[in-house]
Motif scaffolding. Structure first.
Motif, short mmCIF file in Angstrom:
data_model
loop_
_atom_site.label_atom_id
_atom_site.label_comp_id
_atom_site.label_asym_id
_atom_site.label_seq_id
_atom_site.Cartn_x
_atom_site.Cartn_y
_atom_site.Cartn_z
N VAL A 84 -5.75 9.23 0.27
CA VAL A 84 -7.06 9.38 0.92
C VAL A 84 -7.81 8.05 0.88
O VAL A 84 -8.39 7.61 1.88
CB VAL A 84 -7.88 10.49 0.24
CG1 VAL A 84 -9.29 10.53 0.83
CG2 VAL A 84 -7.19 11.83 0.41
N GLU A 85 -7.78 7.41 -0.27
CA GLU A 85 -8.49 6.14 -0.42
C GLU A 85 -7.89 5.07 0.49
O GLU A 85 -8.61 4.34 1.18
CB GLU A 85 -8.42 5.68 -1.88
CG GLU A 85 -9.14 4.36 -2.13
CD GLU A 85 -9.03 3.93 -3.59
OE1 GLU A 85 -9.39 2.79 -3.88
OE2 GLU A 85 -8.58 4.75 -4.42
N VAL A 86 -6.56 5.00 0.51
CA VAL A 86 -5.89 3.99 1.33
C VAL A 86 -6.14 4.23 2.81
O VAL A 86 -6.43 3.31 3.58
CB VAL A 86 -4.38 3.97 1.03
CG1 VAL A 86 -3.64 3.10 2.05
CG2 VAL A 86 -4.12 3.45 -0.37
N ASP B 253 1.75 7.71 -6.51
CA ASP B 253 0.82 8.77 -6.90
C ASP B 253 1.30 10.09 -6.33
O ASP B 253 1.08 10.40 -5.16
CB ASP B 253 -0.58 8.44 -6.39
CG ASP B 253 -1.64 9.34 -7.01
OD1 ASP B 253 -1.30 10.48 -7.37
OD2 ASP B 253 -2.79 8.90 -7.13
N LYS C 164 -3.61 11.30 -4.44
CA LYS C 164 -5.03 10.93 -4.50
C LYS C 164 -5.27 9.57 -3.86
O LYS C 164 -6.28 9.36 -3.21
CB LYS C 164 -5.50 10.93 -5.95
CG LYS C 164 -5.46 12.30 -6.62
CD LYS C 164 -5.89 12.22 -8.07
CE LYS C 164 -5.81 13.58 -8.74
NZ LYS C 164 -6.15 13.51 -10.18
N ASP C 165 -4.33 8.64 -4.07
CA ASP C 165 -4.52 7.31 -3.51
C ASP C 165 -4.42 7.30 -1.99
O ASP C 165 -4.93 6.41 -1.34
CB ASP C 165 -3.47 6.34 -4.08
CG ASP C 165 -3.84 5.88 -5.48
OD1 ASP C 165 -4.99 6.11 -5.87
OD2 ASP C 165 -2.98 5.29 -6.16
N GLU D 163 -11.43 2.04 8.07
CA GLU D 163 -12.52 1.07 8.13
C GLU D 163 -12.04 -0.26 8.69
O GLU D 163 -12.74 -0.92 9.47
CB GLU D 163 -13.10 0.88 6.72
CG GLU D 163 -13.82 2.11 6.19
CD GLU D 163 -14.22 1.96 4.73
OE1 GLU D 163 -13.78 0.96 4.10
OE2 GLU D 163 -14.95 2.83 4.21
N THR E 250 -8.65 5.79 4.12
CA THR E 250 -10.06 5.50 4.41
C THR E 250 -10.26 4.00 4.63
O THR E 250 -10.95 3.58 5.57
CB THR E 250 -10.96 5.98 3.26
OG1 THR E 250 -10.81 7.40 3.11
CG2 THR E 250 -12.42 5.66 3.54
N GLU E 251 -9.66 3.20 3.75
CA GLU E 251 -9.75 1.75 3.91
C GLU E 251 -9.10 1.30 5.21
O GLU E 251 -9.62 0.41 5.90
CB GLU E 251 -9.09 1.05 2.72
CG GLU E 251 -9.82 1.24 1.41
CD GLU E 251 -9.09 0.61 0.24
OE1 GLU E 251 -7.96 0.10 0.47
OE2 GLU E 251 -9.62 0.62 -0.88
N GLU F 9 0.83 -1.20 0.00
CA GLU F 9 0.00 0.00 0.00
C GLU F 9 0.87 1.25 0.00
O GLU F 9 0.53 2.26 -0.64
CB GLU F 9 -0.92 -0.01 1.22
CG GLU F 9 -1.95 -1.13 1.20
CD GLU F 9 -2.69 -1.27 2.52
OE1 GLU F 9 -3.92 -1.41 2.49
OE2 GLU F 9 -2.03 -1.23 3.57
N ASP G 52 1.88 2.03 -3.46
CA ASP G 52 0.81 2.66 -4.23
C ASP G 52 0.72 4.15 -3.92
O ASP G 52 0.50 4.98 -4.81
CB ASP G 52 -0.53 1.98 -3.95
CG ASP G 52 -0.58 0.56 -4.48
OD1 ASP G 52 0.21 0.25 -5.39
OD2 ASP G 52 -1.41 -0.23 -3.99
#
Length: 250
Positions: free
Chosen positions: A76-78, A69, A73-74, A84, A80-81, A62, A65
């Motif tokens: 925030v997504e990472v 970038d 941008k990635d 969770e 967030t996951e 991760e 990844d």
């Protein structure tokens, strides 16, 4: 900076730096004429970012990844996951702690524990009602094993059926007799005439509901083979005959 100076500046080990080089997370600088790598401030910034990301709980894949970038941008997504996933872990920890509290509330944990609070309570009842024979202890071990692998529905059914046996004075008396007969077979052969008596007595206190839903006993079943192998020959034969009696309803 040399590798040791870089590692010290960021608070990691030189081994970690080399590992990140190997994984392609941290670019390797060119070597100078003296053979040493010369790390720049940019290397330190990247290494520090890797450290922060791993401390947040990101895996190195991760992290790769995120670093790939430049716009972030990635990230925030990472993150967030990751948030969770941490929330799921928190729920799981709360559930485990709740189960631990239930177990600690039991007056005396069984030797076969940890088991569910319901089975622990059932074992506490059997300790008062049933004899403390070696076969009784083995019986509790098998029940703990079955409960561990059972689905919630199967576990509830198991506890209900066994609980009904413990609540019946007649069934308890038969169980004590069966345990005594089985204990006496510890050094006997499978053709011992007492085997049939022990099997009949054990069948009298074993609910047919404990059999598979089809009511068929397959002696080639791997679990049953392992079960039989764990007992003395005469005891295994008595258990085998008990299951056959229950399946045939004779």
């Amino acid at each position: 900076m040399r590798i040791g100076e870089l590692a010290e500046a960021v608070g990691v080990t030189t081994r970690t730096v080399r590992h990140y080089h190997h994984l392609g997370l941290l670019p390797e600088p060119e070597r100078r004429a003296n053979g040493y790598r010369d790390y720049s401030l940019r290397h330190a910034v990247t290494l520090a970012r890797i450290r922060r990301l791993t401390e947040l709980g990101l895996g190195l894949a991760e992290v790769r990844d995120v670093l790939a970038d430049d716009a972030g941008k990635d990230l925030v997504e990472v993150l967030t996951e990751l948030d969770e996933d941490l929330a799921r872990q928190e729920r799981a920890i709360r559930e485990r702690r709740a189960r631990l509290r239930e177990l600690l509330d039991v007056e005396e944990l069984p030797a076969e524990g940890p088991v569910s609070p319901e089975l622990a309570a059932l074992f506490a009842r059997t300790a008062a009602e049933l004899s403390d024979s070696p076969m009784a202890a083995r019986d509790r071990e098998v029940l703990a094993l079955i409960e561990t692998a059972a689905s919630p529905e199967e576990r509830e059914r198991l506890l209900t059926v066994v609980g009904a046996v413990v609540a019946s004075p007649e069934a308890v008396a038969h169980a004590n007799e069966a345990y005594a007969l089985l204990d006496a077979l510890a050094d006997a052969g499978p053709d011992d005439p007492r085997v049939e008596t022990a099997a009949r007595r054990l069948a009298e206190c074993t609910p047919r509901e404990l059999l598979p839903e089809a009511g068929v006993v397959d002696d080639d079943n791997s679990f049953l083979r392992a079960l039989y192998a764990d007992f003395a020959p005469a005891q295994a034969e008595a258990i085998r005959r008990t299951l056959r009696i229950l399946a045939e309803g004779t």
